[in-house]
Design an enzyme around this catalytic site. Structure first.
Site, PDB file in Angstrom:
ATOM      1  N   SER A 125       0.754  -1.092   0.015  1.00 51.85           N
ATOM      2  CA  SER A 125       0.009  -0.038   0.195  1.00 51.85           C
ATOM      3  C   SER A 125       0.820   1.222   0.001  1.00 51.85           C
ATOM      4  O   SER A 125       1.850   1.099   0.749  1.00 51.85           O
ATOM      5  CB  SER A 125      -0.791   0.046   1.181  1.00 51.85           C
ATOM      6  OG  SER A 125      -1.345   1.274   1.706  1.00 51.85           O
ATOM      7  N   TYR A 149      -1.377  -0.640  10.606  1.00 54.08           N
ATOM      8  CA  TYR A 149      -1.856  -1.324   9.318  1.00 54.08           C
ATOM      9  C   TYR A 149      -0.587  -1.245   8.409  1.00 54.08           C
ATOM     10  O   TYR A 149      -0.236  -1.917   7.737  1.00 54.08           O
ATOM     11  CB  TYR A 149      -3.431  -0.680   9.028  1.00 54.08           C
ATOM     12  CG  TYR A 149      -3.185  -1.106   7.427  1.00 54.08           C
ATOM     13  CD1 TYR A 149      -3.526  -2.225   6.968  1.00 54.08           C
ATOM     14  CD2 TYR A 149      -3.016   0.118   6.337  1.00 54.08           C
ATOM     15  CE1 TYR A 149      -3.743  -2.202   5.368  1.00 54.08           C
ATOM     16  CE2 TYR A 149      -3.268  -0.057   5.020  1.00 54.08           C
ATOM     17  CZ  TYR A 149      -3.516  -1.613   4.636  1.00 54.08           C
ATOM     18  OH  TYR A 149      -3.591  -1.823   3.406  1.00 54.08           O
ATOM     19  N   LYS A 153       2.087  -3.807   6.200  1.00 48.32           N
ATOM     20  CA  LYS A 153       2.608  -3.775   5.058  1.00 48.32           C
ATOM     21  C   LYS A 153       3.923  -3.608   4.809  1.00 48.32           C
ATOM     22  O   LYS A 153       4.428  -4.281   3.971  1.00 48.32           O
ATOM     23  CB  LYS A 153       1.624  -2.620   4.338  1.00 48.32           C
ATOM     24  CG  LYS A 153       0.208  -2.923   4.123  1.00 48.32           C
ATOM     25  CD  LYS A 153      -0.167  -4.189   3.342  1.00 48.32           C
ATOM     26  CE  LYS A 153      -1.527  -4.640   3.435  1.00 48.32           C
ATOM     27  NZ  LYS A 153      -1.638  -5.937   2.697  1.00 48.32           N
ATOM     28  N   ARG A 293      -8.880  15.791   9.105  1.00 56.48           N
ATOM     29  CA  ARG A 293      -8.847  14.429   9.630  1.00 56.48           C
ATOM     30  C   ARG A 293      -7.167  14.544  10.116  1.00 56.48           C
ATOM     31  O   ARG A 293      -6.652  14.555   9.296  1.00 56.48           O
ATOM     32  CB  ARG A 293      -9.117  13.654   8.841  1.00 56.48           C
ATOM     33  CG  ARG A 293      -9.340  12.059   9.528  1.00 56.48           C
ATOM     34  CD  ARG A 293      -9.608  11.025   8.650  1.00 56.48           C
ATOM     35  NE  ARG A 293      -9.076  10.892   7.384  1.00 56.48           N
ATOM     36  CZ  ARG A 293      -9.272  10.006   6.121  1.00 56.48           C
ATOM     37  NH1 ARG A 293     -10.137   9.273   6.520  1.00 56.48           N
ATOM     38  NH2 ARG A 293      -8.640   9.782   5.209  1.00 56.48           N
TER      39      ARG A 293
HETATM   40  N1  UFG Z   1     -12.351  12.220   3.087  1.00 56.67           N
HETATM   41  C1  UFG Z   1     -13.322  13.057   3.440  1.00 56.67           C
HETATM   42  N2  UFG Z   1     -14.451  12.468   4.294  1.00 56.67           N
HETATM   43  C2  UFG Z   1     -14.438  11.339   4.571  1.00 56.67           C
HETATM   44  C3  UFG Z   1     -13.432  10.571   4.339  1.00 56.67           C
HETATM   45  C4  UFG Z   1     -12.479  10.875   3.373  1.00 56.67           C
HETATM   46  O1  UFG Z   1     -13.060  14.319   3.433  1.00 56.67           O
HETATM   47  O2  UFG Z   1     -15.579  10.989   5.310  1.00 56.67           O
HETATM   48  C5  UFG Z   1     -11.157  12.706   2.452  1.00 56.67           C
HETATM   49  C6  UFG Z   1      -9.916  12.294   3.369  1.00 56.67           C
HETATM   50  O3  UFG Z   1      -9.844  13.377   4.142  1.00 56.67           O
HETATM   51  C7  UFG Z   1      -8.913  12.237   2.238  1.00 56.67           C
HETATM   52  C8  UFG Z   1      -9.685  11.615   0.985  1.00 56.67           C
HETATM   53  O4  UFG Z   1     -11.080  11.861   1.415  1.00 56.67           O
HETATM   54  O5  UFG Z   1      -8.372  13.475   1.791  1.00 56.67           O
HETATM   55  C9  UFG Z   1      -9.331  10.140   0.853  1.00 56.67           C
HETATM   56  O6  UFG Z   1      -9.493   9.493   2.011  1.00 56.67           O
HETATM   57  P1  UFG Z   1      -9.655   7.902   2.003  1.00 56.67           P
HETATM   58  O7  UFG Z   1      -9.776   7.650   3.761  1.00 56.67           O
HETATM   59  O8  UFG Z   1     -10.557   7.474   1.297  1.00 56.67           O
HETATM   60  O9  UFG Z   1      -8.174   7.338   1.600  1.00 56.67           O
HETATM   61  P2  UFG Z   1      -6.503   7.977   2.294  1.00 56.67           P
HETATM   62  O10 UFG Z   1      -6.079   8.409   1.202  1.00 56.67           O
HETATM   63  O11 UFG Z   1      -6.606   8.540   3.402  1.00 56.67           O
HETATM   64  O12 UFG Z   1      -6.277   6.563   2.586  1.00 56.67           O
HETATM   65  C10 UFG Z   1      -6.313   5.444   1.693  1.00 56.67           C
HETATM   66  C11 UFG Z   1      -6.285   4.069   2.173  1.00 56.67           C
HETATM   67  C12 UFG Z   1      -5.085   3.407   2.855  1.00 56.67           C
HETATM   68  C13 UFG Z   1      -3.990   3.916   1.813  1.00 56.67           C
HETATM   69  C14 UFG Z   1      -3.874   5.130   1.069  1.00 56.67           C
HETATM   70  C15 UFG Z   1      -3.040   5.232   0.168  1.00 56.67           C
HETATM   71  O13 UFG Z   1      -7.478   4.027   3.284  1.00 56.67           O
HETATM   72  O14 UFG Z   1      -5.000   2.316   3.378  1.00 56.67           O
HETATM   73  O15 UFG Z   1      -5.035   5.587   0.530  1.00 56.67           O
HETATM   74  O16 UFG Z   1      -2.839   6.551  -0.360  1.00 56.67           O
HETATM   75  F1  UFG Z   1      -2.667   3.397   2.202  1.00 56.67           F
END
Ligand code: UFG
Length: 335
Positions: A125, A149, A153, A293
Site C-alpha cells: 500500500s 496497518y 504492510k 482529519r
Molecule cells: N475524506 C473526507 N471525508 C470522509 C472520508 C475521507 O473528506 O468521510 C477525505 C480524506 O480526508 C482524504 C480523502 O478523502 O483527503 C481520501 O480519504 P480515504 O480515507 O478514502 O483515503 P486515504 O488517502 O486517507 O487512505 C487510503 C487508504 C489507505 C492507503 C492510502 C494510500 O485508506 O489504506 O489510501 O494512499 F494506504
C-alpha cells in the site's frame, strides 16, 4: 495453464483480480475465510466468467491446517491479498493487525514453499511511504508508515525481501496500491465493507443511500480548491495490474524482488470527486465541511513511470467510471 493461488479471493481487490485471471486463461484456487467478505462472491465470479473457483475456507494463520490441505498441490504463483485494512481500527487494535496480517503472510509463504510456487505478488500500500515526502512518490521515496496497518504492510515487504535473499529461484513483486475505488462494470462485484466504511467513496455512496450527510475533512489545504488530493484508481485497473505483473514475471528468466506503485499519476480533490459523483449520477450530495482529519496530507500521488515502463501497465478507467460504478453497486445492494 498457469495455476495461481489467490489469498483473500472473495475480497474487494481479490475478487476483481480473480475475474481478470480467469479471463486471461489462468487456473485459479482461492483461500478466504470470509472474515470481511461473502461466499456469494464466487457465484458472481461464475456468472461473470462461466468458471468455478475452488475456495478453501481457512484462516491463513492456521499454518498446521494449511500444511495438510496443500500437501500435494502445486502452484506457479501466489497472489497474497488476505489482510485487515482499516487504518483507524489498526490504531486501536494493533495486535489484531500484526497477528492477522503477518500470520497470514507467513501462511502464504509456507504454501509457496511447499507448493513450489516461484512467483509471489504481494498486496502492499501507498501507506508505507513517509507521507511528508515530496509527492508524487516514486518507489525510492522514504518509507515511514504511521499506523499499525501501514507497519504490517512494510514489515510484510521486509519479510519478503529477506525470504527472497535466501532463495535461489524466487520472483517476488510488492505492489503498492494508492486509492482503489469503484466497482466491476457488470455491477456484480464491488466493495462491501462490514460496518462503517473507511474510505471516501464508500462513505459517499452509503450516506447517499441512507439519505445522510457526510463530512469533507478540511478546506484549508494548499491545493487549488483547498481540499485534499488523492490518486484514485479503478479497482479493475488494480486487478489488471496483477496480470501485467504476472506476465512480467513469466518472461523473467532470473530471480527478482521488486516494488511498483499502482496508481494513475492523476490527482483528484475531495470536491472534484463530489462534483464528478453528482454529475455522473444525476444526484445531489449532502455534505458539510468539517475540520481536518488527523494524519491527512494535502496531496498524495503515485509516480507511475516504473509500472508503465517495466510492467507495460496502463490504466483503462477514469474517475467518471469510478463514481458511476460505485453508485450503481451501492444501489444494487448485493451483500
Ligand atoms: N475524506 C473526507 N471525508 C470522509 C472520508 C475521507 O473528506 O468521510 C477525505 C480524506 O480526508 C482524504 C480523502 O478523502 O483527503 C481520501 O480519504 P480515504 O480515507 O478514502 O483515503 P486515504 O488517502 O486517507 O487512505 C487510503 C487508504 C489507505 C492507503 C492510502 C494510500 O485508506 O489504506 O489510501 O494512499 F494506504
Amino acid at each position: 495453464m498457469k495455476r495461481v493461488l489467490v489469498t483473500g479471493g472473495a475480497g474487494y481487490i481479490g475478487s476483481h483480480t480473480i475475474v481478470e485471471l480467469l479471463n486471461n486463461g489462468y487456473a485459479v484456487t482461492s483461500i478466504d475465510n470470509f472474515s470481511n467478505s461473502t461466499s456469494k462472491t464466487f457465484d458472481r465470479i461464475f456468472k461473470l466468467t462461466g468458471k468455478k473457483v475452488k475456495n478453501y475456507n481457512i484462516d491463513l494463520s492456521n499454518h498446521k491446517k494449511l500444511e495438510s490441505i496443500f500437501k500435494d498441490q502445486e502452484f506457479d504463483a501466489i497472489i497474497h491479498f488476505a489482510a485487515f485494512k482499516a487504518v483507524g481500527e489498526s490504531v486501536h487494535e494493533p495486535l489484531k493487525y500484526y497477528d492477522n496480517n503477518l500470520g497470514s503472510l507467513l501462511g502464504a509463504l509456507k504454501i509457496a514453499y511447499n507448493c513450489n510456487a516461484q512467483s509471489i505478488i504481494y498486496s502492499s500500500s501507498a501507506t508505507v511511504y513517509d507521507q511528508n515526502e515530496k509527492t508524487p512518490f516514486t518507489e525510492k521515496s522514504n518509507l515511514n508508515p504511521l499506523s499499525p496497518y501501514g507497519m504490517t504492510k512494510k514489515i510484510g515487504e521486509d519479510i519478503l525481501f529477506d525470504y527472497f535473499k535466501n532463495n535461489s529461484n524466487l520472483k517476488i513483486l510488492s505492489l503498492r496500491y494508492f486509492n482503489p475505488a469503484g466497482a466491476h462494470p457488470s455491477i456484480l462485484l464491488g466493495e462491501n465493507p462490514k460496518g462503517i466504511p473507511n474510505n471516501l467513496i464508500p462513505i459517499i455512496t452509503k450516506s447517499l443511500k441512507e439519505k445522510k450527510s457526510f463530512a469533507v475533512f478540511g478546506n484549508t489545504y494548499k491545493t487549488p480548491d483547498k481540499t485534499c488530493i488523492r490518486d484514485y484508481i479503478h479497482v479493475v485497473d488494480v486487478a489488471r495490474a496483477h496480470i501485467s505483473a504476472l506476465k512480467y514475471l513469466e518472461k523473467k528468466e532470473i530471480r527478482i524482488y521488486d516494488v511498483f506503485n499502482i496508481g494513475t499519476g492523476y490527482g483528484t480533490s475531495v470536491l472534484e470527486i463530489i462534483k464528478a459523483f453528482e454529475k455522473n449520477n444525476s444526484v445531489k450530495l449532502n455534505y458539510s465541511i468539517k475540520g481536518k482529519r488527523q494524519g491527512d496530507v494535502p496531496i498524495l500521488l503515485a509516480n507511475v513511470k516504473k509500472a508503465k515502463k517495466i510492467l507495460s501497465f496502463k490504466i483503462k478507467y477514469t474517475i467518471d467510471d469510478i463514481v458511476k460504478t460505485a453508485w450503481e453497486w451501492e444501489k444494487k445492494n448485493l451483500s
